[in-house]
Design an enzyme around this catalytic site. Structure first.
Site, short mmCIF file in Angstrom:
data_model
loop_
_atom_site.label_atom_id
_atom_site.label_comp_id
_atom_site.label_asym_id
_atom_site.label_seq_id
_atom_site.Cartn_x
_atom_site.Cartn_y
_atom_site.Cartn_z
N SER A 102 -11.25 1.28 7.51
CA SER A 102 -10.26 0.25 7.21
C SER A 102 -9.98 0.22 5.71
CB SER A 102 -10.75 -1.10 7.74
OG SER A 102 -9.70 -2.04 7.74
N ASP A 111 1.25 3.08 16.94
CA ASP A 111 0.74 1.87 16.31
C ASP A 111 1.00 1.90 14.81
OD1 ASP A 111 -1.17 -0.57 16.46
OD2 ASP A 111 -1.95 0.69 14.87
N HIS A 128 -8.98 -1.23 16.51
CA HIS A 128 -9.37 -0.95 15.13
C HIS A 128 -10.88 -1.12 14.97
CE1 HIS A 128 -8.54 -0.68 10.83
NE2 HIS A 128 -9.28 -1.76 10.62
#
Length: 366
Positions: free
Chosen positions: A226, A309, A341
């Site tokens: 992330s 996405d 995620h």
């Protein structure tokens, strides 16, 4: 020219996971031959618009009139400047008693900012009288939207314990200052400072014996998920430019937070509310001083993207851009269909998490 190999795994869900072997914008300055980019499909973007159960339970002792703004599932901000984190605050202590065959300890690398790294080492390595066979070194940067999380959270502690056990490597997990108290570029500066501190052990005379004795500085891997995946990307580029005294063999960019401010296609337009929330978090909390807003070069590393996405398309576009850049190397994209995620961290017992772990470990050991 980079060679791109794409592997697709289909499950009952629908998401994407990408492993890319090789790297990046300013590609020619990269010092290594392998990069993995891993990207998941459904993503936390959709969760940004819906407070989680954790958010509902995190009720502040202050009154609602003291509240300036709230940004679930991350933070609340109060009039007195206090920041209340709604997730990512739980910690687990390091332990020299083996856990799953791995020992760990915390070491301060930045006394001025009171920042530490957490080291993970196979316990069997501590019992060796000589260290002729050194271990690959994994440097990991945690995620959390630059707002929450730490190397000391159970999620990252347990993940890296499993990685170190399976890959038989030494891992160093970096703590960095969080926004909004410390806006960008503080997290990048801290991560780079930590990497320099780690590499300072390459002559065998650094302050931490575990790194001096066990780290193979010809086999260094950067990784992050992330926001940490975004930062791992930037750290790898900087490492190539500044010629660290180590060989970075690869970077694993897991579900990276890459962004483009303007919608890419019709699917992007359908995610309007989620996109607005992402831009709001970046512009108001993470990097409020940025002239370019959500098109800040720290956040927007792509010119074009591909995929479905929002973050997934950015990751696929990143891989495509790398392939066309003229950079020499192999790019491997591992695609998992329909996982959220960072599913491997949030749901390590899921059906596809072991496959992710296998691929991640193979990237380090292969």
């Amino acid at each position: 020219m980079a060679m791109l190999r794409r592997i697709v795994f289909t499950s009952s869900l629908r998401s994407h996971l990408l492993f890319i072997r090789h790297f990046i914008p300013s590609y020619q300055s990269l010092p290594f031959s392998t990069t993995a980019v891993i990207i998941a499909g459904r993503h936390y973007l959709r969760r940004l618009s819906t407070p989680t159960d954790t958010t509902v339970r995190c009720i502040s002792s202050q009154t609602s009139s003291d509240l300036v703004s709230e940004h679930p599932p991350f933070v609340r901000i109060y009039k007195d400047g206090r920041v209340e984190r709604l997730a990512g605050t739980e910690t687990i202590p390091a332990s020299l008693t083996p856990q799953n065959g791995v020992v760990s300890k915390d070491v301060v690398y930045s006394p001025g900012h009171n920042l530490s790294v957490r080291l993970f080492l196979p316990h069997k390595s501590t019992e060796l009288t000589t260290c002729s066979n050194k271990l690959s070194l994994l440097i990991y940067i945690h995620g959390g939207a630059w707002l929450i999380g730490s190397p000391f959270s159970p999620i990252y502690h347990n993940f890296l314990t499993e990685v170190v056990k399976t890959a038989n490597c030494l891992a160093v997990s970096i703590q960095y200052r969080l926004a909004p108290e410390n806006p960008i570029p503080a997290a990048y500066e801290d991560s780079w400072s930590a990497i320099q501190w780690i590499i300072s052990h390459s002559n065998g005379s650094g302050p931490v014996d575990w790194i001096n004795k066990h780290a193979d500085f010809n086999r260094v891997f950067l990784a992050g998920d992330s926001a940490g995946g975004n930062m791992a990307n930037h750290m790898a580029i900087r490492a190539g430019k500044e010629k660290l005294n180590a060989r970075i063999k690869g970077t694993a960019i897991v579900h990276p937070a890459f962004w483009v401010k303007e919608p890419i296609d019709e699917l992007d337009l359908q995610d309007g509310e989620a996109r607005r929330r992402v831009a709001e978090v970046w512009e108001k909390l993470v990097s409020p001083n940025s002239v370019d807003g959500a098109d800040d070069p720290w956040f927007n590393v792509l010119v074009a993207v591909a995929g479905r996405d929002v973050f997934v398309r950015q990751g696929l576009g990143y891989a495509e851009k790398l392939k066309k850049s003229g950079w020499r190397g192999d790019v491997e994209v591992m695609e998992e269909e329909d996982e959220d995620h960072c599913f491997h961290l949030l749901n390590p017992c899921s059906e596809n998490a072991p496959r992710f772990m296998t691929k991640f470990v193979e990237f380090i050991t292969g």
